[in-house]
Design a protein around this motif. Structure first.
Motif, PDB file in Angstrom:
ATOM      1  N   MET A   1       0.931  -1.112  -0.296  1.00 40.17           N
ATOM      2  CA  MET A   1      -0.004  -0.014   0.071  1.00 40.17           C
ATOM      3  C   MET A   1       0.887   1.236  -0.126  1.00 40.17           C
ATOM      4  N   SER A   2       0.508   2.346  -0.979  1.00 41.63           N
ATOM      5  CA  SER A   2       1.378   3.481  -0.850  1.00 41.63           C
ATOM      6  C   SER A   2       0.951   4.336   0.346  1.00 41.63           C
ATOM      7  N   THR A   3       1.837   5.168   0.769  1.00 40.71           N
ATOM      8  CA  THR A   3       1.512   6.280   1.863  1.00 40.71           C
ATOM      9  C   THR A   3       2.089   7.558   1.351  1.00 40.71           C
ATOM     10  N   MET A   4       1.748   8.502   1.943  1.00 41.93           N
ATOM     11  CA  MET A   4       1.856  10.024   1.824  1.00 41.93           C
ATOM     12  C   MET A   4       2.246  10.663   3.139  1.00 41.93           C
ATOM     13  N   GLU A   5       3.070  11.215   3.071  1.00 44.92           N
ATOM     14  CA  GLU A   5       3.271  12.292   4.231  1.00 44.92           C
ATOM     15  C   GLU A   5       3.943  13.710   3.751  1.00 44.92           C
ATOM     16  N   PRO A   6       3.383  14.802   4.627  1.00 48.37           N
ATOM     17  CA  PRO A   6       3.912  16.147   4.306  1.00 48.37           C
ATOM     18  C   PRO A   6       5.426  16.092   4.544  1.00 48.37           C
ATOM     19  N   PHE A   7       6.215  16.580   3.533  1.00 49.17           N
ATOM     20  CA  PHE A   7       7.712  16.718   3.677  1.00 49.17           C
ATOM     21  C   PHE A   7       8.058  18.480   3.648  1.00 49.17           C
ATOM     22  N   LEU A   8       8.743  18.742   4.978  1.00 48.69           N
ATOM     23  CA  LEU A   8       8.997  20.138   4.907  1.00 48.69           C
ATOM     24  C   LEU A   8      10.585  20.361   4.959  1.00 48.69           C
ATOM     25  N   MET A   9      11.004  21.296   3.661  1.00 47.50           N
ATOM     26  CA  MET A   9      12.254  21.317   3.269  1.00 47.50           C
ATOM     27  C   MET A   9      12.755  22.637   3.762  1.00 47.50           C
ATOM     28  N   PHE A  10      13.586  22.810   4.990  1.00 46.67           N
ATOM     29  CA  PHE A  10      14.114  24.182   5.487  1.00 46.67           C
ATOM     30  C   PHE A  10      15.436  24.464   4.726  1.00 46.67           C
ATOM     31  N   GLN A  11      15.697  25.623   4.375  1.00 50.94           N
ATOM     32  CA  GLN A  11      16.756  26.077   3.838  1.00 50.94           C
ATOM     33  C   GLN A  11      18.014  26.727   4.842  1.00 50.94           C
ATOM     34  N   LYS A  12      17.584  27.124   6.145  1.00 56.27           N
ATOM     35  CA  LYS A  12      18.408  27.891   7.038  1.00 56.27           C
ATOM     36  C   LYS A  12      18.771  27.275   8.164  1.00 56.27           C
ATOM     37  N   GLY A  13      18.714  25.730   7.929  1.00 62.32           N
ATOM     38  CA  GLY A  13      19.289  24.894   9.073  1.00 62.32           C
ATOM     39  C   GLY A  13      18.278  24.801  10.381  1.00 62.32           C
TER      40      GLY A  13
END
Length: 130
Positions: A1-13
């Motif tokens: 089964m596939s899953t989906m999660e929000p992914f947060l990409m931060f740029q400033k550490g």
């Protein structure tokens, strides 16, 4: 089964700082996975808040975009007290877009937090929205 999660990409550490902030706001907040790069930034992390798994990391590559209000995390709160607590914490140092108020469908607020992540907070949803 596939899953989906929000992914947060931060740029400033700020990934670890933001994750710690978010998990501290919610009763079920928990860091599940945290892997650092040799430089100490977040290579990969998974945490839970409000029953939702979320992934995040510190981008090693600079890019021209950041978070946008076009995508937000929507939280339905169990009490007015919880709604006001989350609103105060998430809007502090951020950019409120719709102040906490009643917009005809119950108490609601829409804000970008201090990291630029957008949050919609509601006390309860109308039946047609559930």
């Amino acid at each position: 089964m596939s899953t989906m999660e929000p992914f947060l990409m931060f740029q400033k550490g700020e990934a670890e700082e933001a994750m710690t902030f978010y998990t501290g706001l919610f009763a079920d907040g928990e860091v599940l996975t945290l892997v650092h790069t040799p430089e100490g930034t977040v290579q990969q992390a998974v945490f839970t808040v409000a029953g939702q798994r979320v992934r995040c990391f510190d981008s090693p590559v600079p890019h021209a975009w950041d978070f946008t209000p076009g995508v937000s995390l929507f939280v339905t709160c169990d009490s007015r007290e919880e709604l006001e607590k989350l609103w105060a914490a998430l809007s502090e140092g951020g950019t409120p877009m719709m102040p906490l108020d009643d917009y005809g469908f119950g108490p609601f607020g829409f804000t970008a937090d201090r990291y630029g992540v957008s949050w919609q907070l509601a006390l309860e949803l109308p039946p047609e929205w559930r």
